[in-house]
Scaffold this motif. Sequence first.
Motif, PDB file in Angstrom:
ATOM      1  N   VAL A 106       0.835  -1.203   0.000  1.00  0.00           N
ATOM      2  CA  VAL A 106       0.000   0.000   0.000  1.00  0.00           C
ATOM      3  C   VAL A 106       0.871   1.255   0.000  1.00  0.00           C
ATOM      4  CG1 VAL A 106      -1.700   1.307   1.321  1.00  0.00           C
ATOM      5  CG2 VAL A 106      -1.964  -1.159   1.068  1.00  0.00           C
ATOM      6  N   LEU A 107       1.910   1.259   0.816  1.00  0.00           N
ATOM      7  CA  LEU A 107       2.799   2.419   0.869  1.00  0.00           C
ATOM      8  C   LEU A 107       3.540   2.631  -0.452  1.00  0.00           C
ATOM      9  CD1 LEU A 107       4.241   2.144   4.484  1.00  0.00           C
ATOM     10  CD2 LEU A 107       2.594   3.794   3.603  1.00  0.00           C
ATOM     11  N   LEU A 108       3.964   1.549  -1.084  1.00  0.00           N
ATOM     12  CA  LEU A 108       4.642   1.680  -2.378  1.00  0.00           C
ATOM     13  C   LEU A 108       3.700   2.228  -3.448  1.00  0.00           C
ATOM     14  CD1 LEU A 108       6.828  -1.559  -2.499  1.00  0.00           C
ATOM     15  CD2 LEU A 108       7.603   0.814  -2.293  1.00  0.00           C
ATOM     16  N   LEU A 109       2.466   1.753  -3.451  1.00  0.00           N
ATOM     17  CA  LEU A 109       1.497   2.265  -4.415  1.00  0.00           C
ATOM     18  C   LEU A 109       1.190   3.738  -4.156  1.00  0.00           C
ATOM     19  CD1 LEU A 109      -0.943  -0.761  -4.714  1.00  0.00           C
ATOM     20  CD2 LEU A 109       0.499   0.176  -6.517  1.00  0.00           C
ATOM     21  N   LEU A 110       1.040   4.114  -2.898  1.00  0.00           N
ATOM     22  CA  LEU A 110       0.798   5.518  -2.566  1.00  0.00           C
ATOM     23  C   LEU A 110       1.992   6.396  -2.951  1.00  0.00           C
ATOM     24  CD1 LEU A 110      -1.014   5.287   0.878  1.00  0.00           C
ATOM     25  CD2 LEU A 110      -1.969   6.100  -1.278  1.00  0.00           C
ATOM     26  N   ALA A 111       3.201   5.894  -2.725  1.00  0.00           N
ATOM     27  CA  ALA A 111       4.396   6.648  -3.116  1.00  0.00           C
ATOM     28  C   ALA A 111       4.463   6.810  -4.629  1.00  0.00           C
ATOM     29  CB  ALA A 111       5.647   5.945  -2.598  1.00  0.00           C
ATOM     30  N   GLY A 112       4.084   5.775  -5.362  1.00  0.00           N
ATOM     31  CA  GLY A 112       4.050   5.874  -6.820  1.00  0.00           C
ATOM     32  C   GLY A 112       3.022   6.879  -7.299  1.00  0.00           C
ATOM     33  N   ILE A 113       1.879   6.919  -6.643  1.00  0.00           N
ATOM     34  CA  ILE A 113       0.831   7.878  -7.012  1.00  0.00           C
ATOM     35  C   ILE A 113       1.310   9.305  -6.759  1.00  0.00           C
ATOM     36  CG2 ILE A 113      -1.473   8.704  -6.375  1.00  0.00           C
ATOM     37  CD1 ILE A 113      -2.179   5.725  -5.825  1.00  0.00           C
ATOM     38  N   VAL A 114       1.927   9.534  -5.612  1.00  0.00           N
ATOM     39  CA  VAL A 114       2.422  10.874  -5.291  1.00  0.00           C
ATOM     40  C   VAL A 114       3.549  11.277  -6.239  1.00  0.00           C
ATOM     41  CG1 VAL A 114       3.601  12.235  -3.518  1.00  0.00           C
ATOM     42  CG2 VAL A 114       1.667  10.788  -2.904  1.00  0.00           C
ATOM     43  N   ALA A 115       4.445  10.335  -6.568  1.00  0.00           N
ATOM     44  CA  ALA A 115       5.530  10.637  -7.506  1.00  0.00           C
ATOM     45  C   ALA A 115       4.983  10.971  -8.886  1.00  0.00           C
ATOM     46  CB  ALA A 115       6.485   9.451  -7.584  1.00  0.00           C
ATOM     47  N   SER A 116       3.981  10.240  -9.326  1.00  0.00           N
ATOM     48  CA  SER A 116       3.369  10.523 -10.619  1.00  0.00           C
ATOM     49  C   SER A 116       2.670  11.877 -10.608  1.00  0.00           C
ATOM     50  CB  SER A 116       2.372   9.417 -10.981  1.00  0.00           C
ATOM     51  OG  SER A 116       1.712   9.718 -12.177  1.00  0.00           O
ATOM     52  N   LEU A 117       2.034  12.195  -9.501  1.00  0.00           N
ATOM     53  CA  LEU A 117       1.392  13.500  -9.359  1.00  0.00           C
ATOM     54  C   LEU A 117       2.424  14.620  -9.430  1.00  0.00           C
ATOM     55  CD1 LEU A 117      -1.256  15.026  -8.735  1.00  0.00           C
ATOM     56  CD2 LEU A 117      -0.678  14.777  -6.329  1.00  0.00           C
ATOM     57  N   GLY A 118       3.539  14.417  -8.755  1.00  0.00           N
ATOM     58  CA  GLY A 118       4.607  15.418  -8.782  1.00  0.00           C
ATOM     59  C   GLY A 118       5.224  15.582 -10.157  1.00  0.00           C
ATOM     60  N   SER A 119       5.460  14.474 -10.854  1.00  0.00           N
ATOM     61  CA  SER A 119       6.044  14.584 -12.188  1.00  0.00           C
ATOM     62  C   SER A 119       5.055  15.230 -13.160  1.00  0.00           C
ATOM     63  CB  SER A 119       6.482  13.210 -12.707  1.00  0.00           C
ATOM     64  OG  SER A 119       5.366  12.379 -12.942  1.00  0.00           O
ATOM     65  N   GLY A 120       3.777  14.926 -13.007  1.00  0.00           N
ATOM     66  CA  GLY A 120       2.774  15.582 -13.846  1.00  0.00           C
ATOM     67  C   GLY A 120       2.729  17.081 -13.624  1.00  0.00           C
ATOM     68  N   LEU A 121       2.826  17.488 -12.358  1.00  0.00           N
ATOM     69  CA  LEU A 121       2.855  18.911 -12.046  1.00  0.00           C
ATOM     70  C   LEU A 121       4.111  19.565 -12.606  1.00  0.00           C
ATOM     71  CD1 LEU A 121       1.636  21.333 -10.537  1.00  0.00           C
ATOM     72  CD2 LEU A 121       2.947  20.591  -8.536  1.00  0.00           C
ATOM     73  N   PHE A 122       5.234  18.873 -12.512  1.00  0.00           N
ATOM     74  CA  PHE A 122       6.486  19.412 -13.050  1.00  0.00           C
ATOM     75  C   PHE A 122       6.375  19.623 -14.557  1.00  0.00           C
ATOM     76  CE2 PHE A 122      10.602  18.638 -15.055  1.00  0.00           C
ATOM     77  CZ  PHE A 122      11.348  19.662 -14.490  1.00  0.00           C
ATOM     78  N   TYR A 123       5.910  18.600 -15.267  1.00  0.00           N
ATOM     79  CA  TYR A 123       5.787  18.721 -16.727  1.00  0.00           C
ATOM     80  C   TYR A 123       4.732  19.755 -17.116  1.00  0.00           C
ATOM     81  CZ  TYR A 123       8.618  14.509 -17.029  1.00  0.00           C
ATOM     82  OH  TYR A 123       9.628  13.599 -16.930  1.00  0.00           O
ATOM     83  N   LEU A 124       3.714  19.887 -16.309  1.00  0.00           N
ATOM     84  CA  LEU A 124       2.658  20.850 -16.605  1.00  0.00           C
ATOM     85  C   LEU A 124       3.159  22.284 -16.474  1.00  0.00           C
ATOM     86  CD1 LEU A 124      -0.376  21.045 -17.290  1.00  0.00           C
ATOM     87  CD2 LEU A 124      -0.810  21.182 -14.846  1.00  0.00           C
ATOM     88  N   THR A 125       4.012  22.528 -15.490  1.00  0.00           N
ATOM     89  CA  THR A 125       4.504  23.889 -15.283  1.00  0.00           C
ATOM     90  C   THR A 125       5.721  24.213 -16.128  1.00  0.00           C
ATOM     91  OG1 THR A 125       5.822  23.172 -13.389  1.00  0.00           O
ATOM     92  CG2 THR A 125       3.615  24.009 -12.938  1.00  0.00           C
ATOM     93  N   ARG A 126       6.528  23.222 -16.482  1.00  0.00           N
ATOM     94  CA  ARG A 126       7.775  23.485 -17.199  1.00  0.00           C
ATOM     95  C   ARG A 126       7.654  23.349 -18.710  1.00  0.00           C
ATOM     96  NH1 ARG A 126      10.166  26.312 -13.565  1.00  0.00           N
ATOM     97  NH2 ARG A 126      10.673  25.174 -11.693  1.00  0.00           N
ATOM     98  N   GLU A 127       6.760  22.530 -19.168  1.00  0.00           N
ATOM     99  CA  GLU A 127       6.646  22.277 -20.597  1.00  0.00           C
ATOM    100  C   GLU A 127       5.264  22.701 -21.094  1.00  0.00           C
ATOM    101  OE1 GLU A 127       7.684  18.348 -21.694  1.00  0.00           O
ATOM    102  OE2 GLU A 127       9.578  18.374 -20.624  1.00  0.00           O
ATOM    103  N   ASP A 128       5.017  22.395 -22.341  1.00  0.00           N
ATOM    104  CA  ASP A 128       3.723  22.694 -22.942  1.00  0.00           C
ATOM    105  C   ASP A 128       2.637  21.884 -22.244  1.00  0.00           C
ATOM    106  OD1 ASP A 128       1.815  23.656 -24.693  1.00  0.00           O
ATOM    107  OD2 ASP A 128       2.209  22.094 -26.190  1.00  0.00           O
ATOM    108  N   ARG A 129       1.486  22.496 -22.047  1.00  0.00           N
ATOM    109  CA  ARG A 129       0.387  21.814 -21.360  1.00  0.00           C
ATOM    110  C   ARG A 129      -0.128  20.606 -22.138  1.00  0.00           C
ATOM    111  NH1 ARG A 129      -1.537  24.779 -17.045  1.00  0.00           N
ATOM    112  NH2 ARG A 129      -0.841  26.938 -17.006  1.00  0.00           N
ATOM    113  N   ASP A 130       0.078  20.586 -23.434  1.00  0.00           N
ATOM    114  CA  ASP A 130      -0.368  19.461 -24.257  1.00  0.00           C
ATOM    115  C   ASP A 130       0.732  18.437 -24.477  1.00  0.00           C
ATOM    116  OD1 ASP A 130      -2.867  20.612 -24.516  1.00  0.00           O
ATOM    117  OD2 ASP A 130      -2.277  21.774 -26.279  1.00  0.00           O
ATOM    118  N   SER A 131       1.753  18.468 -23.634  1.00  0.00           N
ATOM    119  CA  SER A 131       2.884  17.556 -23.768  1.00  0.00           C
ATOM    120  C   SER A 131       2.436  16.114 -23.504  1.00  0.00           C
ATOM    121  CB  SER A 131       3.973  17.949 -22.775  1.00  0.00           C
ATOM    122  OG  SER A 131       4.984  16.978 -22.732  1.00  0.00           O
TER     123      SER A 131
END
Length: 65
Positions: free
Chosen positions: A5-30
């Motif tokens: 459960v903790l590994l899955l939650l960590a993966g979800i948070v990491a994916s959320l963070g990477s999505g936010l990073f790409y959303l703010t740094r690159e094109d929104r339609d990336s």
Amino acid sequence: MKLIVLLLLAGIVASLGSGLFYLTREDRDSPKVLRALKIRVVLSLVLILFLVGSFIFGWIAPPGT
């Protein structure tokens, strides 16, 4: 059980963070933003199915029982 459960939650948070990073740094339609969203949705579904399955098979119980 807790580790999965903790590994899955960590993966979800990491994916959320990477999505936010790409959303703010690159094109929104990336495609990277879309890939991060797909990964987050799949991990969330796996977590929900794992928890429901664990409850059905009796591996976990609701609190207070």
